[in-house]
Scaffold this motif. Sequence first.
Motif, PDB file in Angstrom:
ATOM      1  N   GLU A 121     -11.792 -44.755 -30.844  1.00  0.00           N
ATOM      2  CA  GLU A 121     -12.696 -44.530 -31.965  1.00  0.00           C
ATOM      3  C   GLU A 121     -12.978 -43.049 -32.059  1.00  0.00           C
ATOM      4  O   GLU A 121     -13.262 -42.395 -31.061  1.00  0.00           O
ATOM      5  N   GLN A 123     -15.138 -39.975 -33.874  1.00  0.00           N
ATOM      6  CA  GLN A 123     -16.307 -39.643 -34.665  1.00  0.00           C
ATOM      7  C   GLN A 123     -16.367 -38.151 -34.877  1.00  0.00           C
ATOM      8  O   GLN A 123     -16.315 -37.376 -33.932  1.00  0.00           O
ATOM      9  N   THR A 125     -18.161 -34.780 -36.933  1.00  0.00           N
ATOM     10  CA  THR A 125     -19.253 -34.242 -37.732  1.00  0.00           C
ATOM     11  C   THR A 125     -18.776 -32.943 -38.368  1.00  0.00           C
ATOM     12  O   THR A 125     -17.877 -32.289 -37.862  1.00  0.00           O
ATOM     13  N   LEU A 127     -18.681 -30.907 -42.513  1.00  0.00           N
ATOM     14  CA  LEU A 127     -19.054 -30.927 -43.926  1.00  0.00           C
ATOM     15  C   LEU A 127     -18.106 -31.817 -44.700  1.00  0.00           C
ATOM     16  O   LEU A 127     -16.889 -31.701 -44.570  1.00  0.00           O
TER      17      LEU A 127
ATOM     18  N   GLU B  62     -26.037 -37.693 -24.512  1.00  0.00           N
ATOM     19  CA  GLU B  62     -26.125 -39.114 -24.804  1.00  0.00           C
ATOM     20  C   GLU B  62     -24.765 -39.626 -25.237  1.00  0.00           C
ATOM     21  O   GLU B  62     -24.032 -38.942 -25.947  1.00  0.00           O
ATOM     22  N   ILE B  63     -24.429 -40.811 -24.810  1.00  0.00           N
ATOM     23  CA  ILE B  63     -23.189 -41.455 -25.246  1.00  0.00           C
ATOM     24  C   ILE B  63     -23.560 -42.777 -25.892  1.00  0.00           C
ATOM     25  O   ILE B  63     -24.050 -43.674 -25.222  1.00  0.00           O
ATOM     26  N   ILE B  89     -13.205 -37.251 -23.284  1.00  0.00           N
ATOM     27  CA  ILE B  89     -13.427 -38.427 -24.106  1.00  0.00           C
ATOM     28  C   ILE B  89     -14.395 -39.352 -23.366  1.00  0.00           C
ATOM     29  O   ILE B  89     -14.620 -39.202 -22.165  1.00  0.00           O
ATOM     30  N   ILE B 110      -7.480 -33.308 -35.664  1.00  0.00           N
ATOM     31  CA  ILE B 110      -7.092 -34.122 -36.807  1.00  0.00           C
ATOM     32  C   ILE B 110      -7.120 -33.289 -38.072  1.00  0.00           C
ATOM     33  O   ILE B 110      -7.818 -32.276 -38.144  1.00  0.00           O
ATOM     34  N   GLN B 111      -6.340 -33.718 -39.029  1.00  0.00           N
ATOM     35  CA  GLN B 111      -6.249 -33.010 -40.305  1.00  0.00           C
ATOM     36  C   GLN B 111      -7.088 -33.723 -41.339  1.00  0.00           C
ATOM     37  O   GLN B 111      -6.859 -34.890 -41.639  1.00  0.00           O
ATOM     38  N   LEU B 112      -8.065 -33.054 -41.875  1.00  0.00           N
ATOM     39  CA  LEU B 112      -8.881 -33.628 -42.935  1.00  0.00           C
ATOM     40  C   LEU B 112      -9.024 -32.598 -44.052  1.00  0.00           C
ATOM     41  O   LEU B 112      -9.988 -31.847 -44.084  1.00  0.00           O
ATOM     42  N   TYR B 115     -12.311 -31.227 -45.944  1.00  0.00           N
ATOM     43  CA  TYR B 115     -13.475 -31.351 -45.077  1.00  0.00           C
ATOM     44  C   TYR B 115     -13.540 -30.139 -44.157  1.00  0.00           C
ATOM     45  O   TYR B 115     -12.532 -29.456 -43.935  1.00  0.00           O
ATOM     46  N   LYS B 116     -14.712 -29.893 -43.631  1.00  0.00           N
ATOM     47  CA  LYS B 116     -14.821 -28.896 -42.574  1.00  0.00           C
ATOM     48  C   LYS B 116     -15.257 -29.625 -41.303  1.00  0.00           C
ATOM     49  O   LYS B 116     -16.289 -30.282 -41.286  1.00  0.00           O
ATOM     50  N   ILE B 117     -14.451 -29.492 -40.277  1.00  0.00           N
ATOM     51  CA  ILE B 117     -14.720 -30.236 -39.052  1.00  0.00           C
ATOM     52  C   ILE B 117     -15.488 -29.384 -38.055  1.00  0.00           C
ATOM     53  O   ILE B 117     -15.115 -28.257 -37.759  1.00  0.00           O
ATOM     54  N   ASP B 118     -16.548 -29.939 -37.568  1.00  0.00           N
ATOM     55  CA  ASP B 118     -17.405 -29.254 -36.610  1.00  0.00           C
ATOM     56  C   ASP B 118     -17.122 -29.752 -35.198  1.00  0.00           C
ATOM     57  O   ASP B 118     -16.633 -29.034 -34.363  1.00  0.00           O
ATOM     58  N   GLN B 119     -17.486 -30.998 -35.005  1.00  0.00           N
ATOM     59  CA  GLN B 119     -17.320 -31.595 -33.697  1.00  0.00           C
ATOM     60  C   GLN B 119     -16.504 -32.866 -33.809  1.00  0.00           C
ATOM     61  O   GLN B 119     -16.553 -33.559 -34.811  1.00  0.00           O
ATOM     62  N   LEU B 120     -15.816 -33.153 -32.722  1.00  0.00           N
ATOM     63  CA  LEU B 120     -14.967 -34.330 -32.706  1.00  0.00           C
ATOM     64  C   LEU B 120     -15.270 -35.092 -31.418  1.00  0.00           C
ATOM     65  O   LEU B 120     -15.230 -34.533 -30.339  1.00  0.00           O
ATOM     66  N   GLU B 121     -15.611 -36.340 -31.573  1.00  0.00           N
ATOM     67  CA  GLU B 121     -15.962 -37.139 -30.407  1.00  0.00           C
ATOM     68  C   GLU B 121     -15.030 -38.337 -30.346  1.00  0.00           C
ATOM     69  O   GLU B 121     -14.824 -39.017 -31.346  1.00  0.00           O
ATOM     70  N   ILE B 122     -14.503 -38.588 -29.167  1.00  0.00           N
ATOM     71  CA  ILE B 122     -13.536 -39.676 -29.033  1.00  0.00           C
ATOM     72  C   ILE B 122     -14.034 -40.699 -28.030  1.00  0.00           C
ATOM     73  O   ILE B 122     -14.416 -40.359 -26.917  1.00  0.00           O
ATOM     74  N   GLN B 123     -14.054 -41.935 -28.476  1.00  0.00           N
ATOM     75  CA  GLN B 123     -14.515 -43.001 -27.604  1.00  0.00           C
ATOM     76  C   GLN B 123     -13.412 -44.021 -27.438  1.00  0.00           C
ATOM     77  O   GLN B 123     -12.883 -44.534 -28.406  1.00  0.00           O
TER      78      GLN B 123
END
Lengths: 133, 133
Positions: A121, A123, A125, A127, B62-63, B89, B110-112, B115-123
């Motif tokens: 998964e 996630q 954050t 803009l 926090e997770i 992760i 990842i390519q978006l 969008y402007k990507i700040d943080q990426l969290e993988i679970q």
Amino acid sequence: MRNLLKDKKLSETPFRKEVLAIFTKYNNAIPLSIVEKDLKEYNRITLYRTIKVFVEKGIIHEISLSGEESNYAICQEECDIGSHQHQHIHFKCNMCGTISCVKINKFPTIQLPEYKIDQLEIQVTGLCKKCNA
Amino acid sequence: MRNLLKDKKLSETPFRKEVLAIFTKYNNAIPLSIVEKDLKEYNRITLYRTIKVFVEKGIIHEISLSGEESNYAICQEECDIGSHQHQHIHFKCNMCGTISCVKINKFPTIQLPEYKIDQLEIQVTGLCKKCNA
DNA sequence: TAATTATTTGCAACACCGTTGCATTAATTA
DNA sequence: TAATTAATGCAACGGTGTTGCAAATAATTA
């Protein structure tokens, strides 16, 4: 448009239809608070049970971001009872606060030797389209 | 071993040291319930406030996994006040239930477009080293 | 369509989670 | 060590989500 309730073998009650309509209306993931605002009147308990059964049946899925209240979004076709498969990432816009499911072409894979990977998964954050324009 | 409390400009109280020691002891992320079990006696409210300030100061992070109670884990060096940068992760083992931070070599991007990507969290969920052996 | 059965809903009540204001106590600073 | 600043504990509260049970509604069958 397919009948999600019947498909998932759930009784079609006015309330469930109403809640489903709200989820369908929004393109983004929404928290319970928005569902509540959109319902003219409702019973807390019934709403909780409705959400629960919708998640169990794969009609909606929960999106938990750290420090956020849970959000829910309509599932794509590939979701099924008890197993939510996402070929999308969960995106939270830091400006407008919107949380949405964004489809991406090549979903990344990761290498974890010795581990067995079931679900992944992602996630993000940043803009969103609108706020980045 | 560095003094995290002093580093982060927090008063060194016996309770905070005790809580910090618990987080340090575990290699995995742990929920509040485990912290509570490890404390001989404690005040609920103080514990909540301690956790809160630890997260704010970048001592723990926090997770949140869908359908799980929140877990907390000691931050790596790169974490700072208000911004938790993870080159790891979050892994949940479906067998033993353990939640841990796993470092990976090449963290995916990842390519978006738009969008402007700040943080990426993988679970990730699956089987951990131990349970997969 | 009516009668029966299965399911859902709403109420009352409850447990848990997390927070706030305020007085007290402890840690830091001078 | 005294003065100042910060943390703790208490009382109280609001929000969240659940359960048992009776009433109401939907689905099923005849």
